[in-house]
Design a protein around this motif. Structure first.
Motif, PDB file in Angstrom:
ATOM      1  N   GLN A  40     -11.090 -10.784   0.169  1.00 26.79           N
ATOM      2  CA  GLN A  40     -10.203 -11.851   0.624  1.00 26.79           C
ATOM      3  C   GLN A  40     -10.575 -13.129  -0.129  1.00 26.79           C
ATOM      4  N   ILE A  41      -9.579 -13.709  -0.797  1.00 24.24           N
ATOM      5  CA  ILE A  41      -9.769 -14.923  -1.598  1.00 24.24           C
ATOM      6  C   ILE A  41      -9.105 -16.061  -0.827  1.00 24.24           C
ATOM      7  N   LEU A  42      -9.919 -16.916  -0.235  1.00 19.14           N
ATOM      8  CA  LEU A  42      -9.425 -17.953   0.666  1.00 19.14           C
ATOM      9  C   LEU A  42      -9.644 -19.327   0.024  1.00 19.14           C
ATOM     10  N   ILE A  43      -8.547 -19.955  -0.378  1.00 14.50           N
ATOM     11  CA  ILE A  43      -8.610 -21.239  -1.069  1.00 14.50           C
ATOM     12  C   ILE A  43      -8.288 -22.346  -0.073  1.00 14.50           C
ATOM     13  N   ALA A  62     -15.619 -12.022   1.060  1.00 19.26           N
ATOM     14  CA  ALA A  62     -14.796 -13.223   0.968  1.00 19.26           C
ATOM     15  C   ALA A  62     -15.285 -14.164  -0.131  1.00 19.26           C
ATOM     16  N   PHE A  63     -14.341 -14.685  -0.884  1.00 20.74           N
ATOM     17  CA  PHE A  63     -14.541 -15.841  -1.764  1.00 20.74           C
ATOM     18  C   PHE A  63     -13.823 -16.996  -1.091  1.00 20.74           C
ATOM     19  N   ILE A  64     -14.536 -18.097  -0.831  1.00 25.35           N
ATOM     20  CA  ILE A  64     -13.949 -19.234  -0.129  1.00 25.35           C
ATOM     21  C   ILE A  64     -14.266 -20.508  -0.912  1.00 25.35           C
ATOM     22  N   ALA A  65     -13.237 -21.318  -1.153  1.00 21.51           N
ATOM     23  CA  ALA A  65     -13.418 -22.557  -1.914  1.00 21.51           C
ATOM     24  C   ALA A  65     -12.780 -23.716  -1.175  1.00 21.51           C
ATOM     25  N   THR A  66     -13.426 -24.869  -1.229  1.00 21.12           N
ATOM     26  CA  THR A  66     -12.907 -26.066  -0.590  1.00 21.12           C
ATOM     27  C   THR A  66     -13.483 -27.293  -1.278  1.00 21.12           C
ATOM     28  N   GLY A  67     -13.022 -28.460  -0.852  1.00 26.18           N
ATOM     29  CA  GLY A  67     -13.583 -29.722  -1.312  1.00 26.18           C
ATOM     30  C   GLY A  67     -14.407 -30.345  -0.207  1.00 26.18           C
ATOM     31  N   SER A  68     -15.385 -31.163  -0.561  1.00 29.62           N
ATOM     32  CA  SER A  68     -16.270 -31.744   0.446  1.00 29.62           C
ATOM     33  C   SER A  68     -15.571 -32.760   1.334  1.00 29.62           C
ATOM     34  N   PHE A 115       0.829  -1.206   0.000  1.00 26.72           N
ATOM     35  CA  PHE A 115       0.000   0.000   0.000  1.00 26.72           C
ATOM     36  C   PHE A 115       0.867   1.261   0.000  1.00 26.72           C
ATOM     37  N   ALA A 116       1.969   1.223   0.744  1.00 24.78           N
ATOM     38  CA  ALA A 116       2.833   2.407   0.803  1.00 24.78           C
ATOM     39  C   ALA A 116       3.498   2.697  -0.535  1.00 24.78           C
ATOM     40  N   HIS A 117       3.705   1.665  -1.359  1.00 26.04           N
ATOM     41  CA  HIS A 117       4.382   1.832  -2.646  1.00 26.04           C
ATOM     42  C   HIS A 117       3.418   1.642  -3.820  1.00 26.04           C
ATOM     43  N   ALA A 118       2.131   1.804  -3.564  1.00 23.48           N
ATOM     44  CA  ALA A 118       1.132   1.590  -4.609  1.00 23.48           C
ATOM     45  C   ALA A 118       1.377   2.491  -5.822  1.00 23.48           C
ATOM     46  N   ALA A 119       1.701   3.740  -5.595  1.00 23.10           N
ATOM     47  CA  ALA A 119       1.870   4.680  -6.711  1.00 23.10           C
ATOM     48  C   ALA A 119       3.009   4.250  -7.627  1.00 23.10           C
ATOM     49  N   GLU A 120       4.161   3.892  -7.055  1.00 21.00           N
ATOM     50  CA  GLU A 120       5.292   3.507  -7.901  1.00 21.00           C
ATOM     51  C   GLU A 120       5.083   2.149  -8.561  1.00 21.00           C
ATOM     52  N   LEU A 121       4.222   1.305  -7.973  1.00 16.25           N
ATOM     53  CA  LEU A 121       3.890   0.012  -8.579  1.00 16.25           C
ATOM     54  C   LEU A 121       2.790   0.140  -9.633  1.00 16.25           C
ATOM     55  N   GLY A 122       2.175   1.323  -9.701  1.00 14.04           N
ATOM     56  CA  GLY A 122       1.054   1.511 -10.620  1.00 14.04           C
ATOM     57  C   GLY A 122      -0.207   0.826 -10.142  1.00 14.04           C
ATOM     58  N   VAL A 123      -0.380   0.737  -8.821  1.00 12.12           N
ATOM     59  CA  VAL A 123      -1.495   0.007  -8.224  1.00 12.12           C
ATOM     60  C   VAL A 123      -2.537   0.965  -7.663  1.00 12.12           C
ATOM     61  N   ASP A 124      -3.779   0.633  -7.908  1.00  7.78           N
ATOM     62  CA  ASP A 124      -4.905   1.337  -7.320  1.00  7.78           C
ATOM     63  C   ASP A 124      -5.146   0.743  -5.928  1.00  7.78           C
ATOM     64  N   PRO A 125      -4.887   1.481  -4.849  1.00  5.54           N
ATOM     65  CA  PRO A 125      -5.010   0.903  -3.505  1.00  5.54           C
ATOM     66  C   PRO A 125      -6.426   0.490  -3.131  1.00  5.54           C
ATOM     67  N   SER A 126      -7.418   0.922  -3.894  1.00  4.04           N
ATOM     68  CA  SER A 126      -8.799   0.498  -3.610  1.00  4.04           C
ATOM     69  C   SER A 126      -9.118  -0.857  -4.250  1.00  4.04           C
ATOM     70  N   ARG A 127      -8.140  -1.418  -4.999  1.00  2.00           N
ATOM     71  CA  ARG A 127      -8.372  -2.708  -5.658  1.00  2.00           C
ATOM     72  C   ARG A 127      -7.249  -3.696  -5.333  1.00  2.00           C
ATOM     73  N   VAL A 128      -6.980  -3.853  -4.051  1.00  2.00           N
ATOM     74  CA  VAL A 128      -5.986  -4.814  -3.581  1.00  2.00           C
ATOM     75  C   VAL A 128      -6.712  -5.970  -2.911  1.00  2.00           C
ATOM     76  N   VAL A 129      -6.415  -7.172  -3.355  1.00  2.00           N
ATOM     77  CA  VAL A 129      -7.057  -8.385  -2.843  1.00  2.00           C
ATOM     78  C   VAL A 129      -6.058  -9.191  -2.021  1.00  2.00           C
TER      79      VAL A 129
END
Length: 325
Positions: free
Chosen positions: A180-183, A248-254, A137-151
């Motif tokens: 949050q993408i939780l696999i 949250a996106f959460i995926a698992t197996g039965s 987040f602190a280096h978002a500008a130099e990375l070309g990252v939109d801080p509102s779209r960090v997953v």
């Protein structure tokens, strides 16, 4: 009794190579073998590394960055946390997959090389992840990252750390991810032990077992007694308050050992007002998506990339959008 007959035939290749029982004696050898086993080739994206300081005074943490070609600004980002039961793996594992993910979504992928247990017990790993997220987040500008779209994204132990990181960032007033993408996340240190709140005889026979789960969690716990306010930062399922967390996106197996804890955590997130997209793939065991030809892997990939696309496309123009994909 075996539940092998419940495993989908598409995952037969996984049953031919059983995951070994982990111990202090074989941990070093298995760490080396795992890196080669999950070698996905070089990253097709632009690869770079940085090292960042942690607030606990530990060694600097390595971050591996995969950046799409051609430059750009206001790109989304994925803060990725690798799996390995808290005791295995590193940020370089699966670099080809992380790079391909960066290109597919035109996103900057930052993978954190957190310290492993038992050499570094709690809170070492989560502190490393927090330091890496704050750096992004602190280096978002130099990375070309939109801080509102960090997953936040993680697999297995990495999924559990991602869930705990979402809680820690909220509790400490740190940067907030948009999702949050939780696999198949490793959420509850009690699973597979005498304290297991949701014992299920059908789950956990294959791939990641109860014995390995106990080994991983005990290695991470060290001397820590998870009864204080930090308990959710150690084991996400112990978090007392799950409100005001990212969707949250959460995926698992039965048949995954983590099935019960994942379902319960999803329920608790919903009760706390957090949007949850939950997928359970029938007949699937832990790590099922490493069989690329399996039908559930195809379904999972479609679901995963759809969730990422929705998270990255989420605007900030209304309060309604802030509470949905």
């Amino acid at each position: 009794m075996t539940y092998r007959h419940l495993v989908d035939p598409a995952l037969a290749p996984m049953l031919e190579n059983e995951f070994p029982a982990l111990s202090a004696a074989n941990l070093k050898d298995f760490r080396a073998a795992l890196v080669h086993q999950f070698d996905a080739g070089p990253s097709p994206a632009i690869r770079s590394e940085v090292r960042v300081r942690t607030r606990d005074g530990g060694p600097e943490v390595r971050l591996i960055i995969h950046t799409p070609h051609g430059g750009g600004s206001n790109r989304p980002a994925i803060f990725f946390i690798h799996g390995g039961g808290m005791v295995l793996g590193d940020a370089a594992m699966g670099e080809g997959i992380r790079g391909a993910l960066a290109l597919r979504h035109q996103a900057v992928v930052v993978s954190v090389d957190y310290r492993l247990a038992p050499e570094t017990p709690f809170p070492g790993a989560i502190e490393d992840c927090f330091a890496g997220l704050k750096w992004l987040f602190a280096h978002a500008a130099e990375l070309g990252v939109d801080p509102s779209r960090v997953v936040l994204m993680g697999e297995s132990a990495g999924g559990g750390l991602a869930a705990s990181l979402a809680q820690l960032a909220r509790d400490e007033g740190g940067p907030r991810a948009c999702a949050q993408i939780l696999i198949y996340p490793m959420l509850d240190y009690r699973t597979g032990s005498k304290e297991d709140p949701h014992p299920n005889p059908v789950t956990g026979e294959f791939s990641w077992t109860r014995a390995n789960n106990r080994f991983g969690w005990e290695a991470l716990r060290g001397d820590y007694v998870p009864t204080d306010a930090r308990a959710g930062h150690f084991s996400a399922a112990l978090g007392r308050d799950l409100s005001n967390l990212p969707p949250a996106f959460i995926a698992t197996g039965s048949l995954d050992l983590f099935f019960e804890e994942i379902v319960e955590y999803s329920r608790r997130l919903c009760r706390a007002g957090v949007s949850v997209e939950l997928h359970s793939y029938p007949g699937a065991i832990h790590g099922f998506n490493f069989v690329p030809t399996a039908w559930m892997t195809e379904s999972f990939n479609r679901d995963l990339h759809g969730a990422l696309s929705r998270a990255f496309g989420r605007g900030e123009s209304s309060s309604e959008q802030k509470n949905a994909w």
